[in-house]
Design a protein around this motif. Structure first.
Motif, PDB file in Angstrom:
ATOM      1  N   GLY A  92       0.788  -1.221   0.000  1.00  0.00           N
ATOM      2  CA  GLY A  92       0.000   0.000   0.000  1.00  0.00           C
ATOM      3  C   GLY A  92       0.823   1.276   0.000  1.00  0.00           C
ATOM      4  N   CYS A  93       0.179   2.367  -0.434  1.00  0.00           N
ATOM      5  CA  CYS A  93       0.820   3.675  -0.498  1.00  0.00           C
ATOM      6  C   CYS A  93      -0.262   4.741  -0.479  1.00  0.00           C
ATOM      7  CB  CYS A  93       1.671   3.801  -1.764  1.00  0.00           C
ATOM      8  SG  CYS A  93       2.665   5.315  -1.847  1.00  0.00           S
ATOM      9  N   ASP A  94       0.110   5.948  -0.040  1.00  0.00           N
ATOM     10  CA  ASP A  94      -0.834   7.062  -0.068  1.00  0.00           C
ATOM     11  C   ASP A  94      -0.654   7.921  -1.310  1.00  0.00           C
ATOM     12  OD1 ASP A  94       1.661   7.854   1.004  1.00  0.00           O
ATOM     13  OD2 ASP A  94       0.766   9.662   1.863  1.00  0.00           O
ATOM     14  N   CYS A 100       6.057   4.838 -10.567  1.00  0.00           N
ATOM     15  CA  CYS A 100       6.534   4.193  -9.337  1.00  0.00           C
ATOM     16  C   CYS A 100       7.452   3.015  -9.652  1.00  0.00           C
ATOM     17  CB  CYS A 100       5.345   3.711  -8.512  1.00  0.00           C
ATOM     18  SG  CYS A 100       5.828   2.909  -6.968  1.00  0.00           S
ATOM     19  N   GLN A 101       8.614   3.007  -9.002  1.00  0.00           N
ATOM     20  CA  GLN A 101       9.573   1.926  -9.186  1.00  0.00           C
ATOM     21  C   GLN A 101       9.204   0.692  -8.348  1.00  0.00           C
ATOM     22  OE1 GLN A 101      12.571   2.860 -11.395  1.00  0.00           O
ATOM     23  NE2 GLN A 101      10.809   4.164 -11.781  1.00  0.00           N
ATOM     24  N   ASN A 102       8.316   0.867  -7.376  1.00  0.00           N
ATOM     25  CA  ASN A 102       7.893  -0.237  -6.503  1.00  0.00           C
ATOM     26  C   ASN A 102       6.386  -0.466  -6.597  1.00  0.00           C
ATOM     27  OD1 ASN A 102      10.421  -0.956  -5.289  1.00  0.00           O
ATOM     28  ND2 ASN A 102      10.300   0.881  -4.033  1.00  0.00           N
ATOM     29  N   TRP A 103       5.805  -0.201  -7.775  1.00  0.00           N
ATOM     30  CA  TRP A 103       4.352  -0.266  -7.903  1.00  0.00           C
ATOM     31  C   TRP A 103       3.800  -1.654  -7.597  1.00  0.00           C
ATOM     32  CZ3 TRP A 103       1.877  -3.529 -11.326  1.00  0.00           C
ATOM     33  CH2 TRP A 103       2.654  -4.107 -12.312  1.00  0.00           C
ATOM     34  N   PHE A 104       4.622  -2.674  -7.756  1.00  0.00           N
ATOM     35  CA  PHE A 104       4.141  -4.031  -7.578  1.00  0.00           C
ATOM     36  C   PHE A 104       3.687  -4.294  -6.147  1.00  0.00           C
ATOM     37  CE2 PHE A 104       3.360  -7.788  -9.728  1.00  0.00           C
ATOM     38  CZ  PHE A 104       3.842  -8.902  -9.086  1.00  0.00           C
ATOM     39  N   SER A 106       3.410  -1.267  -3.853  1.00  0.00           N
ATOM     40  CA  SER A 106       2.792  -0.038  -3.349  1.00  0.00           C
ATOM     41  C   SER A 106       1.366   0.153  -3.846  1.00  0.00           C
ATOM     42  CB  SER A 106       3.632   1.187  -3.740  1.00  0.00           C
ATOM     43  OG  SER A 106       3.539   1.446  -5.123  1.00  0.00           O
ATOM     44  N   GLN A 107       1.040  -0.371  -5.030  1.00  0.00           N
ATOM     45  CA  GLN A 107      -0.271  -0.099  -5.629  1.00  0.00           C
ATOM     46  C   GLN A 107      -1.274  -1.235  -5.437  1.00  0.00           C
ATOM     47  OE1 GLN A 107      -1.023   3.056  -6.746  1.00  0.00           O
ATOM     48  NE2 GLN A 107       0.996   3.352  -5.788  1.00  0.00           N
ATOM     49  N   THR A 108      -1.000  -2.141  -4.507  1.00  0.00           N
ATOM     50  CA  THR A 108      -1.990  -3.145  -4.132  1.00  0.00           C
ATOM     51  C   THR A 108      -3.292  -2.461  -3.709  1.00  0.00           C
ATOM     52  OG1 THR A 108      -0.349  -4.771  -3.459  1.00  0.00           O
ATOM     53  CG2 THR A 108      -2.507  -4.958  -2.443  1.00  0.00           C
ATOM     54  N   LEU A 109      -4.403  -3.040  -4.127  1.00  0.00           N
ATOM     55  CA  LEU A 109      -5.766  -2.545  -3.892  1.00  0.00           C
ATOM     56  C   LEU A 109      -6.124  -1.374  -4.809  1.00  0.00           C
ATOM     57  CD1 LEU A 109      -6.060  -2.705   0.007  1.00  0.00           C
ATOM     58  CD2 LEU A 109      -6.493  -4.487  -1.675  1.00  0.00           C
ATOM     59  N   ARG A 110      -5.168  -0.914  -5.634  1.00  0.00           N
ATOM     60  CA  ARG A 110      -5.480   0.079  -6.669  1.00  0.00           C
ATOM     61  C   ARG A 110      -5.320  -0.493  -8.067  1.00  0.00           C
ATOM     62  NH1 ARG A 110      -2.167   4.027  -3.830  1.00  0.00           N
ATOM     63  NH2 ARG A 110      -3.474   5.422  -2.610  1.00  0.00           N
ATOM     64  N   THR A 141      10.765  -0.159   3.526  1.00  0.00           N
ATOM     65  CA  THR A 141      10.725   0.360   2.163  1.00  0.00           C
ATOM     66  C   THR A 141       9.745  -0.489   1.348  1.00  0.00           C
ATOM     67  OG1 THR A 141      12.100   0.849   0.208  1.00  0.00           O
ATOM     68  CG2 THR A 141      12.762  -1.019   1.558  1.00  0.00           C
ATOM     69  N   TYR A 142       9.772  -0.359   0.019  1.00  0.00           N
ATOM     70  CA  TYR A 142       8.927  -1.076  -0.947  1.00  0.00           C
ATOM     71  C   TYR A 142       7.503  -0.531  -0.986  1.00  0.00           C
ATOM     72  CZ  TYR A 142      12.763  -4.444  -0.791  1.00  0.00           C
ATOM     73  OH  TYR A 142      14.005  -5.033  -0.818  1.00  0.00           O
ATOM     74  N   ASN A 143       6.880  -0.329   0.164  1.00  0.00           N
ATOM     75  CA  ASN A 143       5.631   0.436   0.194  1.00  0.00           C
ATOM     76  C   ASN A 143       5.954   1.734   0.933  1.00  0.00           C
ATOM     77  OD1 ASN A 143       5.773  -0.682   2.882  1.00  0.00           O
ATOM     78  ND2 ASN A 143       3.627  -0.087   3.119  1.00  0.00           N
ATOM     79  N   GLU A 144       4.953   2.574   1.179  1.00  0.00           N
ATOM     80  CA  GLU A 144       5.220   3.803   1.929  1.00  0.00           C
ATOM     81  C   GLU A 144       5.277   3.489   3.422  1.00  0.00           C
ATOM     82  OE1 GLU A 144       6.185   6.912   3.671  1.00  0.00           O
ATOM     83  OE2 GLU A 144       6.286   6.846   1.476  1.00  0.00           O
TER      84      GLU A 144
END
Length: 350
Positions: A92-94, A100-104, A106-110, A141-144
């Protein structure tokens, strides 16, 4: 490794600490600059912090990635050079950065293409891996990391008890509350200053002023701070924006290392060209011209001349010679002083 469903994700939570209660079961989450006001049943912008019947629940007791890397990869150039850092992350991320270099993670649920894999774990198990691999540092790291600060603090408590240094790799979209919360347990803070434009930050899903305020507060509170700007052609590579970033950082402190790093096509910007070496040189020269003492070029190892090295700002002696994430030679002792002129180099050297 199990696949994480939303129901399972919600089961791997505990009551959160970073919130202010309101009337009628509502609350304000204070983990990031969004300060989401949540009614019972509502999720924050990050999707992973939510209000259940008037109680904030937050991620707990899992990792979505664990990796042992050189600390220079974070990048931290003024902290324990040449040592390893164990990175761990959640989901997850806000923000919603198209590059994003870590979208795999950070962007879970989006984004349905992002991973939903996880591994149940404990702080002790994470620290055991770090010790086994000879890591000196543990980095969230990897997510926010700000939005998973409750879990990070539990990991960092264990890490500190075992003599490990701790770090965040963050977008810097923080609040005074979250910085005070992590302050007793966190040593190193890397922040991505993604651009110098309010409208662009709005499109990324964040608040520009909150990031600037967080950078100032992180420095004032005594965390070791390094800043990264991923230079993207046609997006944030104008002289105007680069001058703005450099002037702002120099005003906070000329001793803050600024990493100007090359973009490579990725995620939703896979057709955007990679950053030319010449652009990195221009950005670095701008930083130095504004009074910053330590400006590094990254993501183009061996192509950027001596701009991966650390120099003494007094006598210009080469103190740490690097190629990419590898330290070739380190002349800087544990006291952080230039062996030639005795000048002190800011950082966390022991």
């Amino acid at each position: 490794m199990p696949t994480l469903t939303l129901t399972d994700l919600d089961s791997r939570t505990r009551p959160g600490d970073l919130f202010h209660p309101l009337d009628d079961g509502k609350l304000v989450c204070t983990a990031c600059g969004h300060r989401c006001t949540l009614k019972p049943g509502q999720r924050g912008v990050c999707k992973i912090r939510y209000n259940l019947d008037g109680q904030l629940l937050v991620p707990y007791a899992y990792t979505a990635g664990v990796q042992n890397d050189p600390i220079e990869k974070k990048p931290f150039f003024h902290a324990l050079p040449g040592t390893n850092a164990l990175s761990f992350g959640m989901l997850g991320c806000d923000f919603r950065c198209a590059y994003c270099q870590n979208w795999f993670t950070s962007q879970t649920l989006r984004d349905d293409r992002a991973t939903q894999n996880y591994r149940p774990t404990t702080p002790r198990e994470i620290c055991d891996v770090a010790i086994r691999h000879g890591s000196k540092t543990i980095v969230s790291t990897y997510n926010e990391p700000l939005i998973t600060s409750e879990w990070a603090v539990e990991v960092f408590r264990e890490a500190r008890s075992r003599g490990l240094v701790t770090g965040y790799v963050s977008n810097g979209h923080g609040t005074p509350e979250v910085l005070e919360y992590v302050h007793p347990w966190l040593d190193l803070f890397k922040i991505d200053l993604k651009c110098f434009d309010e409208k662009k930050y709005n499109l990324l899903g964040g608040n520009f002023q909150e990031v600037l305020d967080t950078i100032r507060q992180v420095h004032e509170m005594g965390f070791w701070l390094e800043i990264v700007t991923l230079i993207i052609p046609g997006y944030n590579d104008s002289d105007e924006e680069l001058n703005g970033i450099a002037e702002f950082l120099a005003d906070v402190s000329p001793d803050i290392p600024w990493h100007v790093t090359a973009f490579h096509p990725n995620y939703k910007m896979d057709l955007t060209p990679a950053t030319p070496v010449e652009t990195l040189h221009r950005a670095r020269n701008i930083g130095l011209s504004k009074g910053l003492r330590y400006v590094y070029s990254g993501n183009r190892p061996g192509e950027v001349g001596d701009s991966e090295n650390t120099f003494c700002p007094g006598c210009r002696a080469v103190l740490i010679e690097r190629r990419g994430f590898r330290v070739i030679r380190n002349r800087l002792g544990e006291q952080g002083k230039c062996p030639d002129c005795g000048g002190e180099i800011p950082g966390r050297w022991t």
